[in-house]
Design an enzyme around this catalytic site. Structure first.
Site, PDB file in Angstrom:
ATOM      1  N   ASN A 297       0.266  -0.897  -0.081  1.00 48.13           N
ATOM      2  CA  ASN A 297      -0.102  -0.039  -0.074  1.00 48.13           C
ATOM      3  C   ASN A 297       1.223   1.133   0.114  1.00 48.13           C
ATOM      4  O   ASN A 297       0.271   2.227  -0.875  1.00 48.13           O
ATOM      5  CB  ASN A 297      -1.023   0.337   1.277  1.00 48.13           C
ATOM      6  CG  ASN A 297      -1.651  -0.370   0.733  1.00 48.13           C
ATOM      7  OD1 ASN A 297      -3.114  -0.336   0.257  1.00 48.13           O
ATOM      8  ND2 ASN A 297      -2.624  -1.941   1.343  1.00 48.13           N
TER       9      ASN A 297
ATOM     10  N   LEU B 209       1.559  -1.602  12.735  1.00 49.65           N
ATOM     11  CA  LEU B 209       1.026  -2.560  13.646  1.00 49.65           C
ATOM     12  C   LEU B 209       0.942  -1.673  15.294  1.00 49.65           C
ATOM     13  O   LEU B 209       0.343  -2.206  16.075  1.00 49.65           O
ATOM     14  CB  LEU B 209       2.038  -3.625  14.228  1.00 49.65           C
ATOM     15  CG  LEU B 209       1.760  -4.511  13.214  1.00 49.65           C
ATOM     16  CD1 LEU B 209       3.054  -5.674  13.223  1.00 49.65           C
ATOM     17  CD2 LEU B 209       0.893  -5.072  13.433  1.00 49.65           C
TER      18      LEU B 209
ATOM     19  N   LEU C  33       0.513   0.823  18.295  1.00 49.29           N
ATOM     20  CA  LEU C  33      -0.682   2.073  18.364  1.00 49.29           C
ATOM     21  C   LEU C  33      -0.513   3.004  18.450  1.00 49.29           C
ATOM     22  O   LEU C  33       0.754   3.626  19.103  1.00 49.29           O
ATOM     23  CB  LEU C  33      -1.368   1.450  20.189  1.00 49.29           C
ATOM     24  CG  LEU C  33      -3.170   2.434  20.694  1.00 49.29           C
ATOM     25  CD1 LEU C  33      -3.680   1.213  19.980  1.00 49.29           C
ATOM     26  CD2 LEU C  33      -2.718   1.430  22.033  1.00 49.29           C
ATOM     27  N   ILE C  34      -0.975   4.418  18.584  1.00 45.20           N
ATOM     28  CA  ILE C  34      -0.041   5.733  17.974  1.00 45.20           C
ATOM     29  C   ILE C  34      -0.454   6.260  19.386  1.00 45.20           C
ATOM     30  O   ILE C  34      -1.726   6.058  19.950  1.00 45.20           O
ATOM     31  CB  ILE C  34      -0.658   6.434  16.777  1.00 45.20           C
ATOM     32  CG1 ILE C  34      -0.841   5.655  15.685  1.00 45.20           C
ATOM     33  CG2 ILE C  34      -0.993   7.799  17.317  1.00 45.20           C
ATOM     34  CD1 ILE C  34       0.705   5.495  15.030  1.00 45.20           C
TER      35      ILE C  34
ATOM     36  N   ASN D 261      -6.365   5.922   9.137  1.00 48.65           N
ATOM     37  CA  ASN D 261      -5.702   4.388   9.192  1.00 48.65           C
ATOM     38  C   ASN D 261      -6.816   3.288   7.963  1.00 48.65           C
ATOM     39  O   ASN D 261      -8.088   3.381   7.824  1.00 48.65           O
ATOM     40  CB  ASN D 261      -5.744   3.223  10.476  1.00 48.65           C
ATOM     41  CG  ASN D 261      -5.422   2.194  10.359  1.00 48.65           C
ATOM     42  OD1 ASN D 261      -4.264   1.247   9.819  1.00 48.65           O
ATOM     43  ND2 ASN D 261      -6.102   0.805  10.944  1.00 48.65           N
TER      44      ASN D 261
ATOM     45  N   HIS E 286      -7.845  -0.596   7.563  1.00 49.42           N
ATOM     46  CA  HIS E 286      -8.425  -2.372   7.555  1.00 49.42           C
ATOM     47  C   HIS E 286      -8.644  -2.600   7.477  1.00 49.42           C
ATOM     48  O   HIS E 286      -9.930  -2.480   6.256  1.00 49.42           O
ATOM     49  CB  HIS E 286      -9.050  -1.915   9.460  1.00 49.42           C
ATOM     50  CG  HIS E 286      -9.105  -2.655   9.810  1.00 49.42           C
ATOM     51  ND1 HIS E 286      -7.881  -3.620  10.818  1.00 49.42           N
ATOM     52  CD2 HIS E 286      -9.937  -4.796  10.197  1.00 49.42           C
ATOM     53  CE1 HIS E 286      -8.242  -4.729  11.317  1.00 49.42           C
ATOM     54  NE2 HIS E 286      -9.913  -4.534  11.218  1.00 49.42           N
TER      55      HIS E 286
ATOM     56  N   GLU F 162      -7.669  -1.785  -1.437  1.00 46.72           N
ATOM     57  CA  GLU F 162      -7.006  -0.913  -0.684  1.00 46.72           C
ATOM     58  C   GLU F 162      -6.496  -0.042  -2.005  1.00 46.72           C
ATOM     59  O   GLU F 162      -6.526   0.929  -2.392  1.00 46.72           O
ATOM     60  CB  GLU F 162      -5.941  -2.248  -0.053  1.00 46.72           C
ATOM     61  CG  GLU F 162      -7.116  -2.810   0.911  1.00 46.72           C
ATOM     62  CD  GLU F 162      -6.428  -3.265   2.179  1.00 46.72           C
ATOM     63  OE1 GLU F 162      -6.244  -3.276   4.062  1.00 46.72           O
ATOM     64  OE2 GLU F 162      -4.602  -3.440   1.938  1.00 46.72           O
TER      65      GLU F 162
HETATM   66  C1  GAR Z   1      -2.727  -4.186   4.699  1.00 46.23           C
HETATM   67  O1  GAR Z   1      -4.086  -4.959   3.564  1.00 46.23           O
HETATM   68  C2  GAR Z   1      -3.399  -3.570   6.141  1.00 46.23           C
HETATM   69  O2  GAR Z   1      -5.495  -3.189   5.363  1.00 46.23           O
HETATM   70  C3  GAR Z   1      -3.792  -4.287   6.568  1.00 46.23           C
HETATM   71  O3  GAR Z   1      -1.965  -4.836   6.379  1.00 46.23           O
HETATM   72  C4  GAR Z   1      -2.330  -5.367   5.142  1.00 46.23           C
HETATM   73  C5  GAR Z   1      -0.623  -4.114   4.752  1.00 46.23           C
HETATM   74  O4  GAR Z   1      -0.007  -4.549   3.460  1.00 46.23           O
HETATM   75  N1  GAR Z   1      -3.610  -3.608   8.264  1.00 46.23           N
HETATM   76  C6  GAR Z   1      -3.767  -3.961   9.318  1.00 46.23           C
HETATM   77  O5  GAR Z   1      -4.564  -5.052   9.318  1.00 46.23           O
HETATM   78  C7  GAR Z   1      -3.977  -2.550  10.345  1.00 46.23           C
HETATM   79  N2  GAR Z   1      -4.649  -3.846  11.745  1.00 46.23           N
HETATM   80  P1  GAR Z   1       0.758  -3.763   3.447  1.00 46.23           P
HETATM   81  O6  GAR Z   1       2.697  -3.591   3.711  1.00 46.23           O
HETATM   82  O7  GAR Z   1       0.658  -4.983   1.954  1.00 46.23           O
HETATM   83  O8  GAR Z   1       0.446  -2.278   2.504  1.00 46.23           O
END
Ligand code: GAR
Length: 188
Positions: free
Chosen positions: A14, A85, A87-88, A102, A104, A174
């Site tokens: 992302n 990962l 918490l802010i 964020n 999710h 995403e």
């Molecule tokens: C993404 O799918 C994002 O939505 C998720 O981690 C992935 C990261 O993928 N975030 C969470 O689960 C937050 N709780 P990436 O590193 O390939 O962008």
């Protein structure tokens, strides 16, 4: 110029997608990629994309002003958590009030909270025999995944979907919507 700082803990697809989306935009720029994981692949992506990257440890983040100072020095307008990962800290939330978002990989408020990250989320969704999943983009507050929702997009889960196929579909959502939502926020 509006400046984005992306926080990521892992792979960083992302982060790459968002950076590339804005690369030709004269008004919006990804100025920093920040991670809490010195082995995260996102650091290699940042290097390739020519975006400055910063690593911080737990102490830097929770007990010092290091990250806050760096964000201010870089005139950051929006903090984007993309697979981040930790918490802010409350201090950062107050400093960047309404300017931290964020993504999710599920339809909050379901399947959120501490430890719900990436494939763990998809596994829980599949095991609960949900008929649909999706993405949620939300403001960040002091609790995991509980800030006000800005945007959601749903997809149907097919009977032959598994963790891998669902994760792939969610990632596609995403990549499509996250940059657009960021753009709309910064153009407002
Ligand atoms: C993404 O799918 C994002 O939505 C998720 O981690 C992935 C990261 O993928 N975030 C969470 O689960 C937050 N709780 P990436 O590193 O390939 O962008």
């Amino acid at each position: 110029m509006k400046n984005i700082a992306i926080f990521a803990s892992g792979n960083g697809t992302n982060a790459q997608r968002i950076t590339e989306y804005f690369s030709d935009n004269p008004n919006i720029n990804v100025c920093l990629i920040i991670t809490n994981n010195k082995d995260a692949f996102v650091l290699q992506r940042a290097k390739k994309l020519n975006i400055p990257s910063i690593y911080f440890n737990r102490r830097d983040f929770y007990e010092t002003e290091k990250i806050n100072d760096i964000l201010k020095q870089n005139s950051v307008d929006l903090i984007v958590l993309a697979g981040f990962l930790w918490l802010i800290p409350l201090k950062l939330i107050k400093e960047f009030n309404g300017k931290i978002i964020n993504i999710h990989p599920a339809l909050l408020p379901k399947f959120g909270g501490k430890g719900m990250y990436g494939d763990k989320v998809h596994k829980a969704v599949i095991e609960s025999c949900e008929k649909e999943s999706g993405i949620s983009i939300h403001f960040v507050n002091e609790k995991y995944d509980e800030g006000k929702i800005i945007f959601q997009k749903k997809i149907a889960i097919q009977s032959n979907d598994n963790l891998e196929s669902l994760a792939k579909k969610i990632h596609q959502l995403e990549y499509k919507y996250f940059p657009q939502v960021i753009e709309n926020m910064l153009n407002d």
